[in-house]
Design a protein around this motif. Sequence first.
Motif, short mmCIF file in Angstrom:
data_model
loop_
_atom_site.label_atom_id
_atom_site.label_comp_id
_atom_site.label_asym_id
_atom_site.label_seq_id
_atom_site.Cartn_x
_atom_site.Cartn_y
_atom_site.Cartn_z
N UNK A 33 7.73 -1.68 2.61
CA UNK A 33 6.41 -2.00 2.07
C UNK A 33 6.34 -1.80 0.58
N UNK A 34 5.13 -1.61 0.09
CA UNK A 34 4.87 -1.56 -1.34
C UNK A 34 5.59 -0.39 -2.04
N UNK A 35 5.70 0.75 -1.37
CA UNK A 35 6.35 1.89 -2.00
C UNK A 35 7.82 1.59 -2.32
N UNK A 36 8.47 0.88 -1.41
CA UNK A 36 9.87 0.50 -1.65
C UNK A 36 9.97 -0.37 -2.89
N UNK A 37 9.04 -1.32 -3.04
CA UNK A 37 9.07 -2.21 -4.20
C UNK A 37 8.88 -1.43 -5.49
N UNK A 38 7.95 -0.50 -5.48
CA UNK A 38 7.69 0.28 -6.67
C UNK A 38 8.89 1.12 -7.07
N UNK A 39 9.70 1.52 -6.09
CA UNK A 39 10.87 2.34 -6.37
C UNK A 39 12.12 1.52 -6.72
N UNK A 40 12.02 0.19 -6.63
CA UNK A 40 13.17 -0.65 -6.95
C UNK A 40 13.40 -0.69 -8.45
N UNK A 41 14.65 -0.67 -8.89
CA UNK A 41 14.92 -0.80 -10.32
C UNK A 41 14.48 -2.17 -10.81
N UNK A 42 13.99 -2.23 -12.05
CA UNK A 42 13.56 -3.51 -12.62
C UNK A 42 14.81 -4.30 -13.00
N UNK A 43 15.00 -5.48 -12.41
CA UNK A 43 16.21 -6.25 -12.70
C UNK A 43 16.10 -7.00 -14.03
N UNK A 44 17.22 -7.43 -14.55
CA UNK A 44 17.24 -8.29 -15.73
C UNK A 44 18.40 -9.26 -15.58
N UNK A 45 18.10 -10.51 -15.23
CA UNK A 45 19.14 -11.51 -15.07
C UNK A 45 19.10 -12.56 -16.18
N UNK A 67 6.08 -12.92 1.65
CA UNK A 67 6.15 -12.83 0.19
C UNK A 67 6.71 -11.47 -0.25
N UNK A 68 6.31 -10.41 0.46
CA UNK A 68 6.77 -9.06 0.12
C UNK A 68 8.27 -8.91 0.37
N UNK A 154 -0.53 -12.31 -5.74
CA UNK A 154 0.91 -12.38 -5.52
C UNK A 154 1.65 -12.38 -6.85
N UNK A 155 1.13 -13.13 -7.82
CA UNK A 155 1.74 -13.13 -9.15
C UNK A 155 1.81 -11.71 -9.72
N UNK A 156 0.73 -10.97 -9.59
CA UNK A 156 0.69 -9.60 -10.12
C UNK A 156 1.71 -8.72 -9.40
N UNK A 157 1.82 -8.88 -8.08
CA UNK A 157 2.79 -8.09 -7.32
C UNK A 157 4.21 -8.36 -7.81
N UNK A 158 4.54 -9.62 -8.02
CA UNK A 158 5.87 -9.98 -8.49
C UNK A 158 6.07 -9.50 -9.93
N UNK A 159 5.09 -9.75 -10.79
CA UNK A 159 5.21 -9.35 -12.19
C UNK A 159 5.34 -7.84 -12.33
N UNK A 160 4.56 -7.08 -11.55
CA UNK A 160 4.63 -5.62 -11.60
C UNK A 160 6.01 -5.12 -11.20
N UNK A 161 6.70 -5.87 -10.35
CA UNK A 161 8.05 -5.48 -9.93
C UNK A 161 9.11 -5.98 -10.91
#
Length: 347
Positions: A33-45, A67-68, A154-161
Amino acid sequence: MNNKKNTVSRRNFISSSAALAIGTTLVGPNIFGRNRLLNSPVPNSKIKGVQIGVITYSFRSMPDQSAEATLQYVLDSGINAVELMGDPAETFAGKPESPVNWRTFYGLMGKKRNNELNPEEEKSFLEMQNTMDAYNKEVATWRSTVSMDKFKELRKMYNDAGVTIYAFKPNAFGKDNTDEEINYGFKAAKALGASHVTLEHPSDDEHTEKLGEMASKHGIYVAYHGHTQQTPTFWDTALEQSKYNALNLDLGHFVAAGNEAPLEIIKKKHNHIKSMHVKDRQTPEHGQSNVVWGEGDTPLIEALQLMRDKGYSFPATIELEYDIPEGSNAITEVKKCLAFAKNALES
């Protein structure tokens, strides 16, 4: 296209890319869920100025298509920009549930395109198509009234991650779609933060003119995708019709179509390319198959380095279409593709 020097070079890239991807390549996503996403490292490709993205179609084999979950697959692959397929976003926004298994339907659709359906599969495909026709009418009604609020969420969720959405690909721009659906598609793309929508080229000049005119009212580009019908002049009429008509070039399909000098179309059309699908395919002489990157005839290394050296700003979109090896999964293979691109761009 494949001389001895290039073959050796590609082998070296495969070895180097595998080494870069090793360690976590066989680890699947952990969806909490959302907690897992918040703990994911921010990628840079974005590598050496070249944005490497992925079309979320690449994760079609994964069990959860929400989407999640799709966002988690993207994060676990190390990607920070996507071409988002319609289903995850529209489901998130409340689209009526499909009565058809999409994975089965897409599989049959691919075989239909290649004239590989047996009689039983042909019957199943026709039955699914009839069911889909009724369902599509229900979806058209939903699209004509849906709020854009969930798309913005959804855009905010993706952008925040740490993930941006540069393209949106809903099944809303065909000749059978209503004008309300087409306008909806552009509005949803804008709400998601996309600069363009992507769709299969309809091979209909009247329709590309209509889409270009409608796109201009929304300020969103229409980037037309192609398969082996692509030629150097494939997009010319659409480009003449509207400045909002553009290319979603597929370099692998372009090579599989037998076109010579695939790098030239990038050079000549780069101002009109909004995003480019990258995959490795063989020429007609070698069988046209989708293969592991570096094993085919598509000049992926040269194309990526051309983008880097010329400063082209459009994303290179990983599209995973080769068969996933036993014991692997889509995330693992996308990571390998990203490692291959990184190797090419840093060389």
